[in-house]
Every structure is written in structure tokens, then in C-alpha cells.
Write a protein that holds these residues in place. Structure first.
Motif, PDB file in Angstrom:
ATOM      1  N   UNK A 238      37.359  29.401  43.112  1.00 18.35           N
ATOM      2  CA  UNK A 238      35.923  29.383  43.145  1.00 18.35           C
ATOM      3  C   UNK A 238      35.371  28.284  43.834  1.00 18.35           C
ATOM      4  N   UNK A 239      34.135  28.424  44.000  1.00 14.63           N
ATOM      5  CA  UNK A 239      33.319  27.410  44.971  1.00 14.63           C
ATOM      6  C   UNK A 239      32.512  26.521  44.067  1.00 14.63           C
ATOM      7  N   UNK A 240      32.491  25.246  44.210  1.00 11.77           N
ATOM      8  CA  UNK A 240      31.575  24.260  43.685  1.00 11.77           C
ATOM      9  C   UNK A 240      30.797  23.504  44.486  1.00 11.77           C
ATOM     10  N   UNK A 241      29.451  23.592  44.193  1.00 12.64           N
ATOM     11  CA  UNK A 241      28.283  22.936  44.731  1.00 12.64           C
ATOM     12  C   UNK A 241      27.731  21.899  44.160  1.00 12.64           C
ATOM     13  N   UNK A 242      27.260  20.825  44.703  1.00 12.62           N
ATOM     14  CA  UNK A 242      26.477  19.670  43.920  1.00 12.62           C
ATOM     15  C   UNK A 242      25.036  19.609  44.584  1.00 12.62           C
ATOM     16  N   UNK A 243      24.244  19.746  43.923  1.00 13.73           N
ATOM     17  CA  UNK A 243      22.759  19.727  44.641  1.00 13.73           C
ATOM     18  C   UNK A 243      22.683  20.785  45.589  1.00 13.73           C
ATOM     19  N   UNK A 250      32.161  13.134  46.006  1.00 11.26           N
ATOM     20  CA  UNK A 250      32.072  13.273  44.596  1.00 11.26           C
ATOM     21  C   UNK A 250      32.848  14.384  43.930  1.00 11.26           C
ATOM     22  N   UNK A 251      33.710  15.056  44.758  1.00 13.45           N
ATOM     23  CA  UNK A 251      34.546  16.080  44.440  1.00 13.45           C
ATOM     24  C   UNK A 251      35.492  15.427  43.150  1.00 13.45           C
ATOM     25  N   UNK A 258      35.164  20.102  50.159  1.00 13.19           N
ATOM     26  CA  UNK A 258      34.365  21.048  50.527  1.00 13.19           C
ATOM     27  C   UNK A 258      34.051  21.988  49.434  1.00 13.19           C
ATOM     28  N   UNK A 259      34.659  21.587  48.124  1.00 17.16           N
ATOM     29  CA  UNK A 259      34.097  22.527  47.028  1.00 17.16           C
ATOM     30  C   UNK A 259      34.980  23.574  46.646  1.00 17.16           C
ATOM     31  N   UNK A 260      36.100  23.592  47.440  1.00 17.59           N
ATOM     32  CA  UNK A 260      37.041  24.786  46.871  1.00 17.59           C
ATOM     33  C   UNK A 260      37.994  24.567  45.642  1.00 17.59           C
ATOM     34  N   UNK A 264      44.098  28.792  38.065  1.00 16.27           N
ATOM     35  CA  UNK A 264      45.235  29.396  37.970  1.00 16.27           C
ATOM     36  C   UNK A 264      45.736  29.673  36.443  1.00 16.27           C
ATOM     37  N   UNK A 265      45.431  29.021  35.512  1.00 15.07           N
ATOM     38  CA  UNK A 265      45.829  28.794  34.365  1.00 15.07           C
ATOM     39  C   UNK A 265      44.796  28.058  33.238  1.00 15.07           C
ATOM     40  N   UNK A 266      44.765  28.314  32.003  1.00 16.86           N
ATOM     41  CA  UNK A 266      43.766  27.744  31.212  1.00 16.86           C
ATOM     42  C   UNK A 266      44.023  26.309  31.085  1.00 16.86           C
ATOM     43  N   UNK A 267      43.126  25.539  31.161  1.00 22.10           N
ATOM     44  CA  UNK A 267      43.032  24.070  31.190  1.00 22.10           C
ATOM     45  C   UNK A 267      41.643  23.582  31.343  1.00 22.10           C
ATOM     46  N   UNK A 268      41.379  22.147  31.380  1.00 25.99           N
ATOM     47  CA  UNK A 268      40.157  21.592  31.655  1.00 25.99           C
ATOM     48  C   UNK A 268      40.155  21.233  33.352  1.00 25.99           C
ATOM     49  N   UNK A 269      39.286  21.620  34.015  1.00 28.07           N
ATOM     50  CA  UNK A 269      39.297  21.409  35.264  1.00 28.07           C
ATOM     51  C   UNK A 269      38.434  20.478  35.651  1.00 28.07           C
ATOM     52  N   UNK A 270      38.538  19.181  36.281  1.00 26.57           N
ATOM     53  CA  UNK A 270      37.709  18.255  36.698  1.00 26.57           C
ATOM     54  C   UNK A 270      36.878  18.840  38.058  1.00 26.57           C
ATOM     55  N   UNK A 271      35.805  18.807  37.888  1.00 25.10           N
ATOM     56  CA  UNK A 271      34.956  19.259  38.945  1.00 25.10           C
ATOM     57  C   UNK A 271      34.235  18.139  39.816  1.00 25.10           C
ATOM     58  N   UNK A 272      33.711  17.179  39.222  1.00 22.28           N
ATOM     59  CA  UNK A 272      32.869  16.257  39.991  1.00 22.28           C
ATOM     60  C   UNK A 272      33.271  14.890  39.217  1.00 22.28           C
TER      61      UNK A 272
END
Length: 300
Positions: A238-243, A250-251, A258-260, A264-272
């Protein structure tokens, strides 16, 4: 409820054989209800882990009770993985059917219950915080007095920056979601979320049904997290963009500058994780393939 209820009804035990109140008599017991995707539990856990290790020789037994919030959290392999990720070595009861939850008449993740050496519950606390008082309660029950442990949470275990949080936890499924997604995520009002591409909206989750499907959220907080699961068994990029651009400094811990990221498995993902100053931003998450499931945004 004044006495420690039995732990009957557990689907299994990890790190221990089954425990009973009778077998625990003479020990101080701290029971901690948790579920593996809960951000509040993740931020509390370093304290509970530290107490378990610091006071074990004084007679403290910590018992984790994993009671799942979402359907995929029933997977015992995910629970085992969470124990390994968090370096949890104290006993954990797998409470998949809410039997222990019901015996305690509990309603919260996380929840702490303090029992003295006779098995009487003398204190409880729901949610994060109150760490100094909780540790002093343990010391009083154990009959010890010494400097309190020093804890510094890192990554997803780092305490929230409450002074900058302006966005509430937001569930995405129709069973608990209070807001419908905005149809045009390019023009998101503050504290709203939107979808682009193909999505199926379920009771507790939304699921991408086409490659490139995107979720967007206009939020304000230092941290932005998203609970995800992967029913395919194959890693999903997945790709994450901020504004609209790569997050850079800020990743979060689960994506690169670069937001990549990889689901892989079920959990909480910290994006920012924004450095100061924390401002209102728009985060977008796009999945390369169909099948990704998203449940709740949390902030800190």
C-alpha cells in the motif's frame, strides 16, 4: 464483584498452564484485559510489562486476558504473534467467547483489576494513564517500597500527545461507524473520511474490491493509525500520502519515508507520526490489490 472470578471458559492459555484463583492465593494478581489492535492497550502495555518483570520476585502475577474486538482477532496465531511483537512473557488467557470478560462484568480495553493475596479485588482502572497510582497500589499490596519503574514507550507504544489531538477514534464499518464516508475524498471536511475506487462496506469493516482503492482522512494528531487485516494470506503493498505527497519525516513506524507499506497480517498499522508542530493534515492510503480490510482509525 469483590473476589477474583474463575478464569473458566478460556479457549486456551499462552505462556502458562491454566490458572485458578485458588492456585493464585498468596500472590498479588494484576488482571489486564486487552485486544491486540487496541491503541490504548498498546500504549499501556509497556507499563504492565515492566511491572510484571519488576515485581515478580515480590509475589506479583500478571494475567493478560485477550478478548477480541474484531472477528479476525480470534486467530490464536495472531495473538501469539502479538505476544512476540510486544515481548509479553506473562500468562495470557485466550477469551474468545467473552467468558472471562463476562465473569468480571468488564466493558473496556484495556482494563486493570488488582487482587490482594487473599484473592479480593481491591482496585481497578479502565483505559490508559494513572500509572504512578497503579504501581503504588501494587507496591502496597505486595508490601514493598522502592523507586517506581522507569518506562519509555517507543513506536506504537509511545504515549499520545493529547494536547494536539483534535480527531476522535473513527470506526469504518456500518455497525459502529457514526459518519458515512464522503463521496469525493479530494474535498474532505475536517474530521471526515472518504473512499475512492471499489469498496464493500461491512458490519465491522470496509474491504477494497479493486486495485488502487483509496481511503482518505482529514485529521489532526501527532499519530494516525489504521487497523487492517489481510484475508488473502498474501502480502499486500500500500501507498501512503500526506497532503498529496510522500510523508517524509512524518512517516509512521509501519511505512517508509516515501510512503511504502506492506499489509502482511491483521494488526494496527501506524501510518503517520508528525514532528512538531502538529497541524491538520490529510492522509491517503491506496492498496495495490483488492482484498484489504480496514476497521478503525485511531489517533494519538
Amino acid at each position: 464483584m469483590t473476589s477474583l472470578p474463575p478464569f473458566t471458559g478460556a479457549a486456551g492459555w499462552l505462556n502458562s498452564q491454566p490458572l485458578t484463583p485458588d492456585a493464585l492465593r498468596g500472590r498479588v494478581v494484576l488482571v489486564n484485559f486487552w485486544t491486540l489492535t487496541c491503541v490504548n492497550w498498546l500504549r499501556q502495555e509497556p507499563w504492565v510489562r515492566a511491572w510484571s518483570r519488576a515485581y515478580a520476585d515480590d509475589g506479583l502475577v500478571v494475567i493478560g486476558v485477550h478478548t477480541p474486538e474484531f472477528g479476525f482477532e480470534h486467530d490464536i496465531d495472531l495473538i501469539r504473534r502479538s505476544l512476540a511483537d510486544r515481548e509479553i512473557d506473562y500468562p495470557v488467557a485466550v477469551d474468545s467467547d467473552y467468558a472471562i470478560w463476562s465473569a468480571f462484568d468488564n466493558h473496556y480495553w484495556p482494563a486493570l483489576y488488582f487482587a490482594d493475596r487473599s484473592g479480593s479485588i481491591t482496585d481497578f482502572h479502565f483505559g490508559e494513564g494513572r500509572y504512578e497510582k497503579s504501581e503504588k497500589t501494587l507496591q502496597r499490596l505486595l508490601g514493598v517500597s522502592r523507586p517506581l519503574v522507569t518506562v519509555e514507550g517507543v513506536g506504537p507504544e509511545k504515549g499520545a500527545d493529547w494536547d494536539t489531538v483534535r480527531t476522535n477514534e473513527t470506526y469504518l464499518g456500518r455497525g459502529r461507524g457514526l459518519d458515512e464516508p464522503v463521496e469525493s475524498p479530494a474535498y474532505l471536511p475536517f474530521n471526515r473520511w472518504g473512499l475512492d475506487g471499489g469498496w464493500r462496506i461491512g458490519r465491522e469493516e470496509i474491504e477494497s474490491t479493486s486495485p488502487g482503492s483509496t481511503i482518505a482522512f482529514h485529521f489532526q494528531a501527532r499519530d494516525a493509525n489504521l487497523v487492517l487485516s489481510n484475508p488473502t494470506g498474501r502480502p499486500m503493498k500500500f501507498q501512503v500520502l500526506l497532503d498529496g505527497v510522500a510523508p517524509g519525516a512524518s512517516h509512521g513506524t509501519d511505512i517508509t519515508a516515501d510512503g511504502q507499506g506492506v499489509l502482511d497480517y491483521g494488526r494496527m498499522y501506524q501510518l503517520i507520526r508528525q514532528p512538531a508542530p502538529v497541524t491538520a493534515r490529510t492522509v491517503e492510503i491506496s492498496f495495490a490489490v483488492a482484498g484489504a480490510r480496514a476497521y478503525v482509525f485511531t489517533f494519538g
